[in-house]
Design a protein around this motif. Structure first.
Motif, PDB file in Angstrom:
ATOM      1  N   SER A  42       0.868  -1.177   0.000  1.00 31.65           N
ATOM      2  CA  SER A  42       0.000   0.000   0.000  1.00 31.65           C
ATOM      3  C   SER A  42       0.904   1.226   0.000  1.00 31.65           C
ATOM      4  O   SER A  42       1.932   1.252   0.670  1.00 31.65           O
ATOM      5  N   VAL A  44       1.107   5.462   0.380  1.00 32.08           N
ATOM      6  CA  VAL A  44       0.423   6.601   0.978  1.00 32.08           C
ATOM      7  C   VAL A  44       1.236   7.856   0.700  1.00 32.08           C
ATOM      8  O   VAL A  44       2.407   7.937   1.092  1.00 32.08           O
ATOM      9  N   ARG A  46       2.409  11.522   1.380  1.00 34.44           N
ATOM     10  CA  ARG A  46       2.532  12.366   2.569  1.00 34.44           C
ATOM     11  C   ARG A  46       2.856  13.819   2.225  1.00 34.44           C
ATOM     12  O   ARG A  46       3.080  14.621   3.119  1.00 34.44           O
TER      13      ARG A  46
END
Length: 61
Positions: A42, A44, A46
């Protein structure tokens, strides 16, 4: 360490939380997980830079 993080390239750091405050905040986090015989990743974002990178590598998201 500035030369690693200041350029246009990609720098991957495993266990970056162990190197704080010597590494900058991540633009993109990659989390790996074992799922039986497979592996799941996964990603992500930021930061805006991380979001742009994610947009370029993840189709469809």
């Amino acid at each position: 360490m500035d030369e690693y993080f200041g350029g246009e390239g990609v720098c991957l750091v495993e266990w970056a939380d162990k190197a704080l405050p010597y590494v900058p905040q991540p633009d993109l986090e990659i989390h790996l997980q074992v799922a039986g015989e497979a592996r799941l990743a996964s990603l992500v974002a930021r930061s805006p830079r991380g979001a742009a990178c994610l947009k370029d590598i993840c189709l469809p998201c």
